[in-house]
Scaffold this active site. Structure first.
Site, PDB file in Angstrom:
ATOM      1  N   ASP A   1       0.852  -1.195   0.000  1.00  0.00           N
ATOM      2  CA  ASP A   1       0.000   0.000   0.000  1.00  0.00           C
ATOM      3  C   ASP A   1       0.882   1.237   0.000  1.00  0.00           C
ATOM      4  O   ASP A   1       2.092   1.172   0.222  1.00  0.00           O
ATOM      5  CB  ASP A   1      -0.929  -0.014   1.222  1.00  0.00           C
ATOM      6  CG  ASP A   1      -2.103   0.952   1.097  1.00  0.00           C
ATOM      7  OD1 ASP A   1      -2.253   1.582   0.036  1.00  0.00           O
ATOM      8  OD2 ASP A   1      -2.863   1.082   2.076  1.00  0.00           O
ATOM      9  N   LYS A   2       0.216   2.349  -0.230  1.00  0.00           N
ATOM     10  CA  LYS A   2       0.894   3.648  -0.222  1.00  0.00           C
ATOM     11  C   LYS A   2       0.056   4.598   0.607  1.00  0.00           C
ATOM     12  O   LYS A   2      -1.186   4.472   0.651  1.00  0.00           O
ATOM     13  CB  LYS A   2       1.017   4.125  -1.670  1.00  0.00           C
ATOM     14  CG  LYS A   2       1.334   5.577  -1.873  1.00  0.00           C
ATOM     15  CD  LYS A   2       0.099   6.358  -2.268  1.00  0.00           C
ATOM     16  CE  LYS A   2       0.368   7.851  -2.262  1.00  0.00           C
ATOM     17  NZ  LYS A   2      -0.863   8.638  -2.397  1.00  0.00           N
ATOM     18  N   HIS A   3       0.670   5.545   1.281  1.00  0.00           N
ATOM     19  CA  HIS A   3      -0.097   6.534   2.029  1.00  0.00           C
ATOM     20  C   HIS A   3       0.574   7.888   1.871  1.00  0.00           C
ATOM     21  O   HIS A   3       1.795   7.976   1.830  1.00  0.00           O
ATOM     22  CB  HIS A   3      -0.148   6.148   3.514  1.00  0.00           C
ATOM     23  CG  HIS A   3      -1.114   6.966   4.300  1.00  0.00           C
ATOM     24  ND1 HIS A   3      -2.465   6.682   4.340  1.00  0.00           N
ATOM     25  CD2 HIS A   3      -0.942   8.075   5.050  1.00  0.00           C
ATOM     26  CE1 HIS A   3      -3.080   7.577   5.101  1.00  0.00           C
ATOM     27  NE2 HIS A   3      -2.170   8.435   5.543  1.00  0.00           N
ATOM     28  N   SER A   4      -0.249   8.909   1.778  1.00  0.00           N
ATOM     29  CA  SER A   4       0.294  10.269   1.671  1.00  0.00           C
ATOM     30  C   SER A   4      -0.028  11.023   2.949  1.00  0.00           C
ATOM     31  O   SER A   4      -1.098  10.824   3.542  1.00  0.00           O
ATOM     32  CB  SER A   4      -0.345  10.966   0.473  1.00  0.00           C
ATOM     33  OG  SER A   4      -0.294  12.361   0.627  1.00  0.00           O
TER      34      SER A   4
ATOM     35  N   THR B   1      -8.973  10.807  -0.785  1.00  0.00           N
ATOM     36  CA  THR B   1      -9.173   9.861  -1.884  1.00  0.00           C
ATOM     37  C   THR B   1     -10.597   9.314  -1.904  1.00  0.00           C
ATOM     38  O   THR B   1     -11.212   9.171  -2.961  1.00  0.00           O
ATOM     39  CB  THR B   1      -8.148   8.714  -1.732  1.00  0.00           C
ATOM     40  OG1 THR B   1      -6.845   9.304  -1.808  1.00  0.00           O
ATOM     41  CG2 THR B   1      -8.289   7.668  -2.814  1.00  0.00           C
TER      42      THR B   1
ATOM     43  N   ARG C   1      -8.128  15.943  17.347  1.00  0.00           N
ATOM     44  CA  ARG C   1      -6.934  16.702  16.929  1.00  0.00           C
ATOM     45  C   ARG C   1      -7.276  17.710  15.838  1.00  0.00           C
ATOM     46  O   ARG C   1      -6.770  18.824  15.819  1.00  0.00           O
ATOM     47  CB  ARG C   1      -5.857  15.739  16.418  1.00  0.00           C
ATOM     48  CG  ARG C   1      -5.180  14.946  17.515  1.00  0.00           C
ATOM     49  CD  ARG C   1      -4.325  13.842  16.926  1.00  0.00           C
ATOM     50  NE  ARG C   1      -3.321  14.350  16.031  1.00  0.00           N
ATOM     51  CZ  ARG C   1      -2.918  13.752  14.899  1.00  0.00           C
ATOM     52  NH1 ARG C   1      -3.435  12.594  14.547  1.00  0.00           N
ATOM     53  NH2 ARG C   1      -1.995  14.281  14.153  1.00  0.00           N
TER      54      ARG C   1
ATOM     55  N   SER D   1      -0.859   7.856  14.090  1.00  0.00           N
ATOM     56  CA  SER D   1      -2.152   7.876  13.411  1.00  0.00           C
ATOM     57  C   SER D   1      -2.078   7.089  12.090  1.00  0.00           C
ATOM     58  O   SER D   1      -2.893   6.197  11.823  1.00  0.00           O
ATOM     59  CB  SER D   1      -2.556   9.334  13.147  1.00  0.00           C
ATOM     60  OG  SER D   1      -3.624   9.405  12.253  1.00  0.00           O
TER      61      SER D   1
ATOM     62  N   LYS E   1      -3.276   2.601  11.419  1.00  0.00           N
ATOM     63  CA  LYS E   1      -4.221   2.145  10.392  1.00  0.00           C
ATOM     64  C   LYS E   1      -3.532   1.200   9.407  1.00  0.00           C
ATOM     65  O   LYS E   1      -4.105   0.196   8.989  1.00  0.00           O
ATOM     66  CB  LYS E   1      -4.777   3.352   9.627  1.00  0.00           C
ATOM     67  CG  LYS E   1      -5.729   4.183  10.469  1.00  0.00           C
ATOM     68  CD  LYS E   1      -6.152   5.457   9.764  1.00  0.00           C
ATOM     69  CE  LYS E   1      -5.082   6.510   9.767  1.00  0.00           C
ATOM     70  NZ  LYS E   1      -5.493   7.886   9.738  1.00  0.00           N
ATOM     71  N   LYS E   2      -2.318   1.533   9.032  1.00  0.00           N
ATOM     72  CA  LYS E   2      -1.636   0.719   8.016  1.00  0.00           C
ATOM     73  C   LYS E   2      -1.197  -0.623   8.601  1.00  0.00           C
ATOM     74  O   LYS E   2      -1.230  -1.636   7.908  1.00  0.00           O
ATOM     75  CB  LYS E   2      -0.440   1.493   7.439  1.00  0.00           C
ATOM     76  CG  LYS E   2      -0.871   2.725   6.661  1.00  0.00           C
ATOM     77  CD  LYS E   2      -1.700   2.339   5.438  1.00  0.00           C
ATOM     78  CE  LYS E   2      -2.457   3.497   4.836  1.00  0.00           C
ATOM     79  NZ  LYS E   2      -3.370   3.103   3.751  1.00  0.00           N
TER      80      LYS E   2
HETATM   81  N1  URA Z   1      -2.984  11.522   7.958  1.00  0.00           N
HETATM   82  C1  URA Z   1      -3.374  10.697   8.956  1.00  0.00           C
HETATM   83  O1  URA Z   1      -3.946   9.626   8.713  1.00  0.00           O
HETATM   84  N2  URA Z   1      -3.130  11.072  10.219  1.00  0.00           N
HETATM   85  C2  URA Z   1      -2.505  12.229  10.534  1.00  0.00           C
HETATM   86  O2  URA Z   1      -2.315  12.504  11.706  1.00  0.00           O
HETATM   87  C3  URA Z   1      -2.110  13.094   9.478  1.00  0.00           C
HETATM   88  C4  URA Z   1      -2.351  12.713   8.178  1.00  0.00           C
END
Ligand code: URA
Length: 436
Positions: A80-83, A120, A168, A183, A187-188
Site C-alpha cells: 500500500d501507499k499513504h500520503s 481519496t 486533533r 495515526s 491504520k496501516k
Molecule cells: N494523515 C493521517 O492519517 N493522520 C494524521 O495525523 C495526518 C495525516
C-alpha cells in the site's frame, strides 16, 4: 488509572509508560476519557513531544484498538501507499490499479479530506453508485480477484485513531510528528500490509511546512513501521504547488481517467510522483529487480491499458458505472458555473499559496467545514498552471467550477490572491520534486 494523572505526566514533560498509553487508548475507544481530556493529552504531546518508545507504544495500542486484517494465501505481495496529505493529490487513484496491474495486491483503506487537503475516498464518491464501505468479506474478495480495492476507513479498524483524529483536527494538534506517525501507522499496520510506500509531503500545502519537519516525519514513520515488522520506504515530495492540473472531487476523477487512458500529455509532476511511489512498492514486493525495471513495468501497464482496465473493474465492482472510462462526462457531475481566472498581467507563475487554494475548494463546497458535511462533488479548479509556466495577460490561470455565480466570484478572487506572477526574465528554479 486516572486520566488527569496521565495528562499531568505528559504536561510535566515526562515519558508516558506503556500502561498509561494503553489506558489512554482504552479511554478513547470506550468513551471513558472525555473530549476535553483527549484534547488535553493531545496538546500536551504536541507541546512536549514523545520519545520513540512512547510513539511505538501508542501506534501499537491504536492498531490493536480494533480488527487487524490478515491476507493469508495471497498469490502476490500485499502493498500500500499513504500520503501525509496535499492539494490535488490523486496519486492513490492511479497507483493502486497500476501496482495491481504489475502483480501487487493493494487493499487501500483511504482517508477523507482533512482541513485544506482532499481525500481519496471523497473523490471516489464523486462516481455515482461507488460504495466506499463494502463488507470486510467483499473487500477481501475484491482485493484477491482484482488486485486492488480502494475503500474508506471502517469503524472497526483502528477506532482509537478515528476518535483521536477528530479531536486533533479541531484542537490544532494535527502537526505533531509522533501523533501523525501513530495515526498513519496504526491504520496501516491494522491493514496487515507487507510493504508500505509513504509519501511525506512538505511545503505550503502540506502539514509539514519545512523540509526538516518532513525529514523528521519520514524518519519517524520508517523507524516505527520497521520496528513493528512492516517494511516501509518514504519519499519526501514537494507540495508547494497543486499536484496535477485539477483540484476538486469529480475533476480529479476526470484527471485520473485521462491519465490512465493516456489521453493528452500526463502532467509531469503528477506522473513522476506516481511512478516514484509505485516503483518503491514494486521493489518492496519483489516485483522488480531494480528501479529501471520497475519503471519499465509500470510504463508498460499504462501503455497497454492494463492499469486503466483494473481501475474500471474496481469502479464497476464497487457499484460505479461499467462504462465510466468510456463516458466519464456522462456520469461525473458537472458544476453549473464555469469561469476562467484571467492572469492580471503577463508573466511567469512564481509561487502558489497551496493551502489557500485547497481552502478555496472547501469554500466552494468541495470540502467540509464540519465533520459529516455533505460535499459538492462538482466544484473546484481545472486547468491549473504549474510553477514556472509563462502566461500572457488575460490567459486563464485556471478555470473555476462553482455552484453559483457568487461562489465563482469568490473563488476567482481567492485563486488570484494565491498565485504570484513575476517577470518572465526573473530567475526561477524549480524545487526538487522527490527526495529520498
Ligand atoms: N494523515 C493521517 O492519517 N493522520 C494524521 O495525523 C495526518 C495525516
Amino acid at each position: 488509572m486516572l486520566a488527569q494523572e496521565v495528562i499531568r505526566t505528559k504536561r510535566e514533560g515526562a515519558a508516558l509508560s506503556e500502561p498509561q498509553i494503553q489506558a489512554f487508548v482504552r479511554g478513547l475507544v470506550d468513551g471513558s476519557w472525555s473530549e476535553g481530556q483527549v484534547a488535553a493529552l493531545g496538546m500536551a504531546v504536541f507541546l512536549r513531544g514523545m520519545g520513540r518508545e512512547e510513539c511505538v507504544a501508542l501506534t501499537r495500542a491504536m492498531m490493536h484498538s480494533g480488527r487487524v486484517l490478515a491476507w493469508p494465501d495471497m498469490p502476490g505481495p500485499v502493498l500500500d501507499k499513504h500520503s501525509s496529505g496535499g492539494v490535488g493529490d490523486k496519486v492513490s487513484l492511479m497507483l493502486a490499479p497500476l501496482v495491481a496491474a504489475c502483480g501487487g495486491y493493494v487493499p487501500m483503506i483511504a482517508g477523507r479530506g482533512l482541513g485544506h487537503t482532499g481525500g481519496t475516498v471523497d473523490k471516489l464518491e464523486a462516481i455515482p453508485g461507488y460504495r466506499s464501505t463494502p463488507s470486510p468479506a467483499e473487500f477481501d474478495r475484491l482485493v484477491r480477484e482484482l488486485g486492488c480495492a480502494i475503500i474508506g476507513q471502517t469503524a472497526d479498524l483502528a477506532p482509537a485513531d478515528k476518535r483521536f483524529y477528530a479531536v486533533r483536527d479541531v484542537t490544532a494538534t494535527v502537526e505533531s510528528v509522533p501523533l501523525i506517525t501513530a495515526s498513519i501507522l496504526s491504520k496501516k499496520l491494522a491493514a496487515g500490509l507487507q510493504g508500505l510506500a509513504m509519501d511525506v509531503k512538505w511545503g505550503n500545502g502540506a502539514f509539514a511546512d519545512s523540509p526538516a519537519m518532513a525529514q523528521e516525519l519520514a524518519e519517524s514513520i520508517v523507524a516505527v513501521a520497521r520496528g513493528a515488522g512492516m517494511p516501509t520506504r518514504a519519499l519526501i515530495t514537494d507540495m508547494n504547488q497543486v499536484l496535477g492540473r485539477e483540484v476538486g472531487n469529480a475533476l480529479e476523477i476526470h484527471e485520473t481517467i485521462a491519465y490512465l487512458k493516456g489521453e493528452g500529455p500526463r502532467e509531469p509532476r503528477l506522473h513522476e510522483v506516481t511512478l516514484a511511489l509505485a516503483s518503491e512498492m514494486l521493489l518492496m514486493g519483489g516485483l522488480a529487480a531494480d528501479a529501471s525495471q520497475a519503471r519499465a513495468r509500470l510504463q508498460q501497464a499504462l501503455d497497454s491499458g492494463a492499469a486503466a482496465e483494473k481501475f474500471a473493474r474496481m469502479v464497476a465492482a464497487l457499484g460505479g458505472p461499467a462504462d465510466l472510462l468510456e463516458r466519464p462526462a456522462a456520469w461525473l457531475p458537472e458544476a453549473p458555473v464555469l469561469r476562467p481566472v484571467p492572469a492580471p498581467r503577463a508573466g511567469r507563475l512564481l509561487s502558489q499559496r497551496t493551502r489557500e487554494i485547497g481552502l478555496a475548494v472547501v469554500e466552494l463546497g468541495g470540502g467540509r467545514r464540519l465533520p459529516g458535511d455533505p460535499l459538492d462533488m462538482r466544484v473546484g479548479f481545472s486547468g491549473m498552471r504549474a510553477l514556472g509556466e509563462c502566461l500572457e495577460a488575460g490567459e486563464p490561470l485556471a478555470w473555476v467550477h462553482a455552484g453559483s455565480e457568487s461562489d465563482a466570484e469568490r473563488a476567482v478572487a481567492a485563486l488570484l490572491a494565491a498565485c504570484e506572477l513575476g517577470d518572465v526574465q526573473a530567475p526561477w528554479q524549480a524545487l526538487p520534486l522527490v527526495a529520498a
